[in-house]
Scaffold this motif. Structure first.
Motif, PDB file in Angstrom:
ATOM      1  N   SER A  73       0.722  -1.180  -0.105  1.00  0.00           N
ATOM      2  CA  SER A  73      -0.041  -0.157  -0.059  1.00  0.00           C
ATOM      3  C   SER A  73       0.798   1.262  -0.004  1.00  0.00           C
ATOM      4  O   SER A  73       0.796   2.182  -0.942  1.00  0.00           O
ATOM      5  CB  SER A  73      -0.905  -0.122   1.258  1.00  0.00           C
ATOM      6  OG  SER A  73      -1.770  -0.852   0.984  1.00  0.00           O
ATOM      7  N   ALA A  74       1.931   1.320   0.840  1.00  0.00           N
ATOM      8  CA  ALA A  74       2.769   2.427   0.960  1.00  0.00           C
ATOM      9  C   ALA A  74       3.493   2.733  -0.180  1.00  0.00           C
ATOM     10  O   ALA A  74       3.662   3.763  -0.864  1.00  0.00           O
ATOM     11  CB  ALA A  74       3.607   2.119   2.269  1.00  0.00           C
ATOM     12  N   VAL A  75       3.870   1.633  -0.934  1.00  0.00           N
ATOM     13  CA  VAL A  75       4.800   1.836  -1.954  1.00  0.00           C
ATOM     14  C   VAL A  75       4.023   2.434  -3.223  1.00  0.00           C
ATOM     15  O   VAL A  75       4.318   3.363  -4.100  1.00  0.00           O
ATOM     16  CB  VAL A  75       5.849   0.633  -2.500  1.00  0.00           C
ATOM     17  CG1 VAL A  75       4.810  -0.365  -3.215  1.00  0.00           C
ATOM     18  CG2 VAL A  75       6.899   1.022  -3.314  1.00  0.00           C
ATOM     19  N   GLU A 227      -2.456   2.401   4.052  1.00  0.00           N
ATOM     20  CA  GLU A 227      -1.150   1.821   4.578  1.00  0.00           C
ATOM     21  C   GLU A 227      -1.048   1.075   5.785  1.00  0.00           C
ATOM     22  O   GLU A 227      -0.044   0.552   6.180  1.00  0.00           O
ATOM     23  CB  GLU A 227      -0.201   3.072   4.561  1.00  0.00           C
ATOM     24  CG  GLU A 227      -0.145   3.948   3.291  1.00  0.00           C
ATOM     25  CD  GLU A 227       1.068   4.848   3.527  1.00  0.00           C
ATOM     26  OE1 GLU A 227       1.719   5.023   4.075  1.00  0.00           O
ATOM     27  OE2 GLU A 227       1.113   5.588   2.408  1.00  0.00           O
ATOM     28  N   ARG A 228      -2.138   0.874   6.321  1.00  0.00           N
ATOM     29  CA  ARG A 228      -2.336  -0.151   7.474  1.00  0.00           C
ATOM     30  C   ARG A 228      -1.943  -1.790   6.859  1.00  0.00           C
ATOM     31  O   ARG A 228      -1.476  -2.432   7.688  1.00  0.00           O
ATOM     32  CB  ARG A 228      -3.480  -0.023   8.312  1.00  0.00           C
ATOM     33  CG  ARG A 228      -3.557   1.116   9.162  1.00  0.00           C
ATOM     34  CD  ARG A 228      -5.057   1.183  10.015  1.00  0.00           C
ATOM     35  NE  ARG A 228      -4.788  -0.098  10.953  1.00  0.00           N
ATOM     36  CZ  ARG A 228      -5.861  -0.549  11.530  1.00  0.00           C
ATOM     37  NH1 ARG A 228      -6.960  -0.233  11.423  1.00  0.00           N
ATOM     38  NH2 ARG A 228      -5.816  -1.503  12.582  1.00  0.00           N
ATOM     39  N   PHE A 229      -2.377  -1.775   5.815  1.00  0.00           N
ATOM     40  CA  PHE A 229      -2.286  -2.959   4.938  1.00  0.00           C
ATOM     41  C   PHE A 229      -0.785  -3.364   4.588  1.00  0.00           C
ATOM     42  O   PHE A 229      -0.202  -2.490   3.774  1.00  0.00           O
ATOM     43  CB  PHE A 229      -2.987  -3.030   3.689  1.00  0.00           C
ATOM     44  CG  PHE A 229      -4.562  -3.160   4.304  1.00  0.00           C
ATOM     45  CD1 PHE A 229      -5.317  -4.435   4.280  1.00  0.00           C
ATOM     46  CD2 PHE A 229      -5.327  -2.218   4.195  1.00  0.00           C
ATOM     47  CE1 PHE A 229      -6.438  -4.662   4.589  1.00  0.00           C
ATOM     48  CE2 PHE A 229      -6.562  -2.191   4.514  1.00  0.00           C
ATOM     49  CZ  PHE A 229      -7.173  -3.290   4.781  1.00  0.00           C
ATOM     50  N   VAL A 230      -0.059  -3.980   5.436  1.00  0.00           N
ATOM     51  CA  VAL A 230       1.492  -3.915   5.228  1.00  0.00           C
ATOM     52  C   VAL A 230       1.784  -5.421   4.394  1.00  0.00           C
ATOM     53  O   VAL A 230       2.435  -5.633   3.350  1.00  0.00           O
ATOM     54  CB  VAL A 230       2.221  -3.880   6.444  1.00  0.00           C
ATOM     55  CG1 VAL A 230       3.721  -4.265   6.024  1.00  0.00           C
ATOM     56  CG2 VAL A 230       2.205  -2.493   6.924  1.00  0.00           C
ATOM     57  N   TYR A 232       0.664  -9.110   2.558  1.00  0.00           N
ATOM     58  CA  TYR A 232      -0.116  -9.428   1.216  1.00  0.00           C
ATOM     59  C   TYR A 232      -1.561  -9.740   1.619  1.00  0.00           C
ATOM     60  O   TYR A 232      -1.812 -10.232   2.619  1.00  0.00           O
ATOM     61  CB  TYR A 232       0.466 -10.827   0.601  1.00  0.00           C
ATOM     62  CG  TYR A 232       0.082 -11.033  -0.484  1.00  0.00           C
ATOM     63  CD1 TYR A 232       0.325 -10.610  -1.902  1.00  0.00           C
ATOM     64  CD2 TYR A 232      -0.943 -12.049  -0.777  1.00  0.00           C
ATOM     65  CE1 TYR A 232      -0.014 -10.871  -3.149  1.00  0.00           C
ATOM     66  CE2 TYR A 232      -1.760 -12.252  -2.086  1.00  0.00           C
ATOM     67  CZ  TYR A 232      -1.314 -11.891  -3.224  1.00  0.00           C
ATOM     68  OH  TYR A 232      -1.998 -12.091  -4.246  1.00  0.00           O
ATOM     69  N   GLY A 233      -2.396  -9.235   0.655  1.00  0.00           N
ATOM     70  CA  GLY A 233      -3.747  -9.448   0.501  1.00  0.00           C
ATOM     71  C   GLY A 233      -4.692  -8.253   1.087  1.00  0.00           C
ATOM     72  O   GLY A 233      -4.630  -7.848   1.979  1.00  0.00           O
ATOM     73  N   LEU A 234      -5.909  -8.163   0.326  1.00  0.00           N
ATOM     74  CA  LEU A 234      -7.058  -7.254   0.799  1.00  0.00           C
ATOM     75  C   LEU A 234      -6.830  -5.685   0.325  1.00  0.00           C
ATOM     76  O   LEU A 234      -7.898  -5.118   0.290  1.00  0.00           O
ATOM     77  CB  LEU A 234      -7.564  -7.681   2.037  1.00  0.00           C
ATOM     78  CG  LEU A 234      -8.170  -8.972   2.475  1.00  0.00           C
ATOM     79  CD1 LEU A 234      -8.352  -9.261   3.852  1.00  0.00           C
ATOM     80  CD2 LEU A 234      -9.363  -9.434   1.468  1.00  0.00           C
ATOM     81  N   ASN A 270       0.268 -14.876   1.682  1.00  0.00           N
ATOM     82  CA  ASN A 270      -0.851 -15.576   2.086  1.00  0.00           C
ATOM     83  C   ASN A 270      -1.970 -14.793   1.752  1.00  0.00           C
ATOM     84  O   ASN A 270      -2.243 -13.823   2.134  1.00  0.00           O
ATOM     85  CB  ASN A 270      -0.823 -15.752   3.548  1.00  0.00           C
ATOM     86  CG  ASN A 270      -1.838 -16.540   4.269  1.00  0.00           C
ATOM     87  OD1 ASN A 270      -2.937 -16.806   3.507  1.00  0.00           O
ATOM     88  ND2 ASN A 270      -2.265 -16.454   5.417  1.00  0.00           N
ATOM     89  N   ILE A 271      -2.696 -15.253   0.577  1.00  0.00           N
ATOM     90  CA  ILE A 271      -3.878 -14.421   0.175  1.00  0.00           C
ATOM     91  C   ILE A 271      -5.144 -14.517   1.220  1.00  0.00           C
ATOM     92  O   ILE A 271      -5.846 -13.534   1.178  1.00  0.00           O
ATOM     93  CB  ILE A 271      -4.409 -15.259  -1.162  1.00  0.00           C
ATOM     94  CG1 ILE A 271      -5.197 -14.212  -1.841  1.00  0.00           C
ATOM     95  CG2 ILE A 271      -5.164 -16.522  -0.873  1.00  0.00           C
ATOM     96  CD1 ILE A 271      -5.540 -14.624  -3.394  1.00  0.00           C
TER      97      ILE A 271
END
Length: 383
Positions: A73-75, A227-230, A232-234, A270-271
């Motif tokens: 997300s961040a990149v 960016e809380r999603f670091v 893989y997935g969603l 991990n999806i």
């Protein structure tokens, strides 16, 4: 002339595949002064920076990076901040685009100017552009089968300790025809492709960042990726869900516009990332059945059941005969999502579940049948 399309390619240690992807943008039939390519590097250590900066592109090519890995997300947001285009195309580093890619995207955007356009499911197929020594035994066998049929298999591959190119940037630039020889016949069932392409329920599932085009103003409005999603997935479906809540339409591009460069499956991560799903519940709560259902039937596991359940639920609310069953189904999904989130076998939850089971036992309708199926899945979640 103003840049119309900004292609953002997030990458992390994919230098060999990225090289071919950058070469594929050299072949675009769309005017090169109207698009830019932004490589957003998430702290690669494999020479990605040197390769990109040394790549002699005939289109505007920009390299931006994080000094250390911060997540997908961040990149992507890093690339978004540098973009100038009216539209943003997110394209994975391992997505090899065909010459008419941007021209086709542009044609669709002329027809659907404020919509999200997805290359999924029609551009889902794989191409064995490289032999990876860390392919699993099954992946090695599949690679050998495809390359043997096309006369490109070399027995020395099996003793390799490094990634070996099967096709080269020159093959892409001069369109030698080798790419068509390394494409693997689709392994995605026709019913799954059909379910992805339909947008009557959960259209936001089409937002898969392998290949998707979105109006930049819409991305800015919702603040880009969370960016809380670091891990893989969603992170892509979360973005799609927020756009969907703004009533942004979603369409699937019917033409094949590119191929995924096959690589070892473990690199995908991990999806079914449970922590990321919990972030979604923290963010949006438990009032949307399309989100609650993710805790029971993830689309990545069974897309057909996921979408069919939502359709049955929607139809159930349209009739007085099935409305009470639909309400119970909605309540079951909410309880299951909360159980997943809190992971507590608390008495209140169990009591509510038992009450719903008693009410559902004697109902005779398609909604009630789905309700009972969801109850069984809820019980497994509790276990």
């Amino acid at each position: 002339m103003a840049i119309r399309y900004s292609v953002i390619i997030p990458t992390y240690n994919r230098v060999q595949q990225l090289l071919l992807t950058l070469a594929s943008f050299e072949t675009q039939t769309y005017p090169k002064q109207l698009f830019e390519v932004i490589v957003a590097d998430d702290g690669s250590t494999d020479g990605t920076k040197e390769m990109v900066e040394g790549f002699k592109a005939s289109y505007p090519l920009i390299y931006v990076s994080h000094p250390e890995q911060r997540g997908r997300s961040a990149v992507r947001n890093l690339g978004l901040r540098r973009a100038k285009g009216l539209y943003i195309i997110f394209c994975d580093a391992d997505f090899l685009v065909l010459p008419d890619f941007i021209r086709i995207v542009s044609r669709y955007h002329r027809k659907y100017p404020k919509s999200v356009l997805s290359g999924i499911p029609h551009s889902w197929d794989d191409a064995f552009t490289h032999y990876h020594p860390d392919f699993s035994p099954e992946e090695k066998e599949h690679c050998r089968s495809i390359l043997t049929q096309s006369g490109l298999w070399n027995p020395d591959f099996e003793a390799a300790n490094e990634i070996i190119p099967v096709i080269t940037p020159e093959d892409i630039l001069h369109q030698t025809g080798v790419l068509s020889k390394v494409v693997s016949p689709t392994r995605v069932p026709l019913n799954i492709k059909k379910q992805f392409a339909t947008t009557d329920v959960a259209p936001w599932l089409l937002l898969i960042t392998r290949c998707v085009s979105i109006r930049r103003s819409q991305l800015i409005r919702i603040g880009g990726f969370n960016e809380r999603f670091v891990l893989y997935g969603l992170e892509d479906w979360d973005l799609g869900y927020r756009l969907h809540r703004l009533r942004v339409p979603f369409y699937s591009i019917k033409e094949v516009v590119g191929y995924h460069q096959e690589h070892p499956t473990y690199l995908r991560g991990n999806i079914l990332n449970t922590e990321n799903l919990k972030i979604m519940f923290e963010t949006y709560g438990f009032n949307d059945s399309s989100l609650n259902l993710l805790a029971l039937v993830p689309p990545s596991v069974d897309l057909e059941i996921y979408k069919s359940t939502l359709r049955v639920l929607h139809r159930g609310f349209r009739s007085k005969l099935t409305r009470s069953s639909a309400l119970l189904l909605r309540r079951t999904l909410r309880l299951a999502a909360k159980q997943f989130f809190y992971q507590k076998n608390n008495p209140a939850y169990q009591e509510s579940l038992n009450l719903i089971k008693r009410k559902a036992a004697n109902r005779k309708s398609r909604v009630a049948h789905v309700l009972r199926e969801m109850l069984l899945k809820s019980e497994k979640l509790v276990e």
